[in-house]
Each structure stands twice: as C-alpha cells, then as structure tokens.
Design a protein around this motif. Structure first.
Motif, PDB file in Angstrom:
ATOM      1  N   GLY A  24       0.750  -1.123  -0.191  1.00 39.29           N
ATOM      2  CA  GLY A  24      -0.102   0.115   0.022  1.00 39.29           C
ATOM      3  C   GLY A  24       0.831   1.278  -0.185  1.00 39.29           C
ATOM      4  N   LEU A  25       0.172   2.460  -0.175  1.00 39.69           N
ATOM      5  CA  LEU A  25       0.958   3.464  -0.426  1.00 39.69           C
ATOM      6  C   LEU A  25      -0.249   4.547   0.504  1.00 39.69           C
ATOM      7  N   THR A  26       0.399   5.397   1.571  1.00 41.62           N
ATOM      8  CA  THR A  26      -0.371   6.004   2.173  1.00 41.62           C
ATOM      9  C   THR A  26       0.037   7.653   2.196  1.00 41.62           C
ATOM     10  N   GLU A  27      -0.875   8.322   1.813  1.00 37.12           N
ATOM     11  CA  GLU A  27      -0.423  10.168   1.880  1.00 37.12           C
ATOM     12  C   GLU A  27      -1.365  10.786   2.935  1.00 37.12           C
ATOM     13  N   ILE A  28      -0.541  11.507   3.682  1.00 36.92           N
ATOM     14  CA  ILE A  28      -1.233  12.093   4.940  1.00 36.92           C
ATOM     15  C   ILE A  28      -0.777  13.626   4.600  1.00 36.92           C
ATOM     16  N   VAL A  59       8.187  10.465   0.592  1.00 42.80           N
ATOM     17  CA  VAL A  59       8.253  12.012   0.342  1.00 42.80           C
ATOM     18  C   VAL A  59       7.641  12.529   1.683  1.00 42.80           C
ATOM     19  N   GLY A  60       8.283  13.732   2.178  1.00 42.33           N
ATOM     20  CA  GLY A  60       8.235  14.230   3.463  1.00 42.33           C
ATOM     21  C   GLY A  60       8.688  13.892   4.447  1.00 42.33           C
ATOM     22  N   GLU A  61       8.226  14.499   5.726  1.00 38.66           N
ATOM     23  CA  GLU A  61       8.769  14.129   7.077  1.00 38.66           C
ATOM     24  C   GLU A  61       7.586  13.771   8.026  1.00 38.66           C
ATOM     25  N   GLY A  62       7.931  12.861   8.969  1.00 39.34           N
ATOM     26  CA  GLY A  62       6.771  12.697   9.914  1.00 39.34           C
ATOM     27  C   GLY A  62       7.291  11.641  11.046  1.00 39.34           C
ATOM     28  N   MET A  63       6.359  11.056  11.879  1.00 38.05           N
ATOM     29  CA  MET A  63       6.981  10.357  12.820  1.00 38.05           C
ATOM     30  C   MET A  63       5.891   8.956  12.932  1.00 38.05           C
ATOM     31  N   LEU A  64       6.523   8.043  13.091  1.00 43.08           N
ATOM     32  CA  LEU A  64       5.994   6.835  13.209  1.00 43.08           C
ATOM     33  C   LEU A  64       5.745   6.579  14.840  1.00 43.08           C
ATOM     34  N   VAL A  65       4.603   6.505  15.150  1.00 42.06           N
ATOM     35  CA  VAL A  65       4.275   6.225  16.655  1.00 42.06           C
ATOM     36  C   VAL A  65       3.983   4.826  16.872  1.00 42.06           C
ATOM     37  N   LEU A  66       4.765   4.395  17.965  1.00 43.17           N
ATOM     38  CA  LEU A  66       4.619   2.846  18.228  1.00 43.17           C
ATOM     39  C   LEU A  66       4.169   2.730  19.615  1.00 43.17           C
ATOM     40  N   ARG A  67       3.662   1.503  20.021  1.00 45.23           N
ATOM     41  CA  ARG A  67       3.119   1.208  21.285  1.00 45.23           C
ATOM     42  C   ARG A  67       3.304  -0.234  21.409  1.00 45.23           C
ATOM     43  N   ASP A  68       3.711  -0.619  22.281  1.00 49.60           N
ATOM     44  CA  ASP A  68       3.621  -2.328  22.445  1.00 49.60           C
ATOM     45  C   ASP A  68       2.666  -2.812  23.622  1.00 49.60           C
ATOM     46  N   GLU A  69       2.698  -4.081  23.845  1.00 49.71           N
ATOM     47  CA  GLU A  69       1.533  -4.550  24.727  1.00 49.71           C
ATOM     48  C   GLU A  69       1.673  -4.000  26.261  1.00 49.71           C
ATOM     49  N   SER A  70       3.052  -3.898  26.568  1.00 49.18           N
ATOM     50  CA  SER A  70       3.313  -3.572  27.886  1.00 49.18           C
ATOM     51  C   SER A  70       2.878  -2.154  28.132  1.00 49.18           C
ATOM     52  N   GLY A  71       2.711  -1.246  27.095  1.00 52.35           N
ATOM     53  CA  GLY A  71       2.434  -0.039  27.324  1.00 52.35           C
ATOM     54  C   GLY A  71       3.555   1.115  26.974  1.00 52.35           C
ATOM     55  N   ARG A  72       4.552   0.457  26.462  1.00 47.65           N
ATOM     56  CA  ARG A  72       5.547   1.370  26.062  1.00 47.65           C
ATOM     57  C   ARG A  72       5.323   1.858  24.842  1.00 47.65           C
ATOM     58  N   SER A  73       5.608   3.329  24.803  1.00 49.57           N
ATOM     59  CA  SER A  73       5.441   4.240  23.533  1.00 49.57           C
ATOM     60  C   SER A  73       6.768   4.759  23.308  1.00 49.57           C
ATOM     61  N   TRP A  74       6.928   4.723  21.798  1.00 42.99           N
ATOM     62  CA  TRP A  74       8.167   5.311  21.358  1.00 42.99           C
ATOM     63  C   TRP A  74       7.891   5.864  19.945  1.00 42.99           C
ATOM     64  N   PHE A  75       8.814   6.503  19.240  1.00 41.18           N
ATOM     65  CA  PHE A  75       8.722   6.693  17.727  1.00 41.18           C
ATOM     66  C   PHE A  75       9.925   6.800  17.205  1.00 41.18           C
ATOM     67  N   GLU A  76       9.750   6.468  15.675  1.00 37.33           N
ATOM     68  CA  GLU A  76      10.678   6.816  14.811  1.00 37.33           C
ATOM     69  C   GLU A  76      10.494   7.872  13.819  1.00 37.33           C
ATOM     70  N   ALA A  77      11.815   8.582  13.590  1.00 35.95           N
ATOM     71  CA  ALA A  77      11.503   9.527  12.588  1.00 35.95           C
ATOM     72  C   ALA A  77      11.559   9.164  11.220  1.00 35.95           C
ATOM     73  N   MET A  78      10.385   9.691  10.501  1.00 40.67           N
ATOM     74  CA  MET A  78      10.489   9.317   8.891  1.00 40.67           C
ATOM     75  C   MET A  78      10.799  10.443   8.147  1.00 40.67           C
ATOM     76  N   LYS A  79      11.727   9.989   7.041  1.00 46.90           N
ATOM     77  CA  LYS A  79      12.219  11.140   6.073  1.00 46.90           C
ATOM     78  C   LYS A  79      12.343  10.246   4.810  1.00 46.90           C
ATOM     79  N   ARG A 108       4.356  10.941   2.193  1.00 49.91           N
ATOM     80  CA  ARG A 108       3.931   9.740   1.625  1.00 49.91           C
ATOM     81  C   ARG A 108       4.941   8.438   2.135  1.00 49.91           C
ATOM     82  N   PHE A 109       4.319   7.299   2.364  1.00 46.40           N
ATOM     83  CA  PHE A 109       4.993   6.067   2.760  1.00 46.40           C
ATOM     84  C   PHE A 109       4.209   4.949   2.142  1.00 46.40           C
ATOM     85  N   VAL A 110       5.257   3.797   1.878  1.00 41.60           N
ATOM     86  CA  VAL A 110       4.771   2.497   1.205  1.00 41.60           C
ATOM     87  C   VAL A 110       4.543   1.660   2.390  1.00 41.60           C
ATOM     88  N   ALA A 111       3.978   0.678   2.388  1.00 43.70           N
ATOM     89  CA  ALA A 111       3.681  -0.090   3.433  1.00 43.70           C
ATOM     90  C   ALA A 111       3.527  -1.770   2.897  1.00 43.70           C
TER      91      ALA A 111
END
Ligand code: 6PG
Ligand code: NI
Length: 170
Positions: free
Chosen positions: A53-57, A87-107, A131-134
């Motif tokens: 897939g391709l997502t465009e925000i 294309v673009g800049e963003g953040m991937l927000v992640l959260r695991d089952e233990s409730g820990r949240s973190w992010f990865e920079a997208m570029k 834009r990101f592919v998945a």
C-alpha cells in the motif's frame, strides 16, 4: 489490475483521535486528512500472502496536533509490517503491549520494521504531503480499538514551531 483498492479518511471519521475537541469541532468534517491506495493480489485473510500500500497524509493540524492516521494493531496480533518513507517528514508512533510508547523519525528513504503486536500510527510533521509505502501480510487485518483516547500514550504536538513527542497519561 485486479485487487487494487483505495480509501480516503476525512476529519469527520477521526473524531476522538485528536486531543483538542474544541479545535476539532471548528473544522470542516469533510476535509481529507489522508488517502490509502493498496493492492490485494490475493483475497484478504489468505495465509502466506502479502499486501502492498501507499499512504499519503496531508500537512495540517487540529489545534497544535499534527494530522495523523487513525492507528491500529493487526487483528491477527503477531503479524508484522514494513513501512518505507518516500516523500515528506513525519513520525511513526509505536506502542507495545506492555504500554511502552516510542517513535521513529520518518524521512525519504527511512525504512521501518513494525513487529507483530505493536500498534502503529503515522504523523505528518512537515509542510508537504507525507507519503510512505507499506507491506503487510494478507491475513493481518486491522484492530482500531487501541487508537481512541488513551490508545497510544503519546502525542506529537507542534511546540515553538517544531514537532515534539510527548508521553501522555490520558
Ligand atoms: C496496514 C497499514 C497501512 C495503514 C494506513 C492507514 O496495516 O494496512 O498499516 O496501510 O492501514 O496507513 O492507517 P490506518 O489503518 O491506521 O487508518
Ligand atoms: Ni498496519
């Protein structure tokens, strides 16, 4: 090509996701926040297949919170996924089952492996469409329960004109 699909997500479909309810109410619910185009070369639910897939925000914000995807875990919990930013800049927000949240920079060029069981959401922190592919398993499905309110335990807000990743207790 058979199996090609697309959908668009409007602000009105993202109620309860953004923290500033007052700002949200003042905006046009028909505003398109993001679109997804994806290919299902095999039927959904097929074990061993893959979807692409391709997502465009769009760039934008609700109050000081950047536009983002609804966010989900996979319905079949152990199904992983790749994201790749084009294309673009963003953040991937992640959260695991233990409730820990973190992010990865997208570029452009950044590649992200999302383990099974980890909830994922993408935030556009830039001025242009992100834009990101998945690539994900065709039997993964989606569980959108996590995303409302408490869901991610983290928010990406504009502070002094720059994105900041904030852990929340909501
Ligand atoms: C998936 C992918 C991806 C995602 C879109 C829209 O599992 O299908 O993670 O295609 O669905 O980026 O995000 P939401 O599904 O959270 O609205
Ligand atoms: Ni996913």
């Amino acid at each position: 090509m058979p199996g090609l699909r697309s959908s668009e997500k409007k602000l009105g479909q993202l109620s309860g996701i953004f923290r500033d309810a007052q700002a949200f109410r003042g905006m046009d619910p028909d505003t398109i926040v993001y679109r997804v185009w994806w290919w299902e070369p095999v039927p959904g639910g097929t074990e061993g297949g893959l979807f692409w897939g391709l997502t465009e925000i769009q760039p934008g914000s609700v109050g000081d919170e950047y536009y983002m995807t609804h966010g989900h875990r996979h319905a079949v919990l152990d199904r992983a996924e790749f994201y790749g930013t084009t294309v673009g800049e963003g953040m991937l927000v992640l959260r695991d089952e233990s409730g820990r949240s973190w992010f990865e920079a997208m570029k452009p060029g950044s590649l992200h492996y999302i383990s099974g069981r980890v909830a994922h959401r993408v935030v556009n922190t830039g001025d242009v469409p992100l834009r990101f592919v998945a690539c994900w398993p065709s039997d993964a499905g989606h569980d959108y329960q996590i995303a409302g309110g408490k869901g991610f335990g983290a928010r990406v807000l504009r502070q002094n004109g720059k994105p900041s990743f904030t852990l929340t207790e909501e």
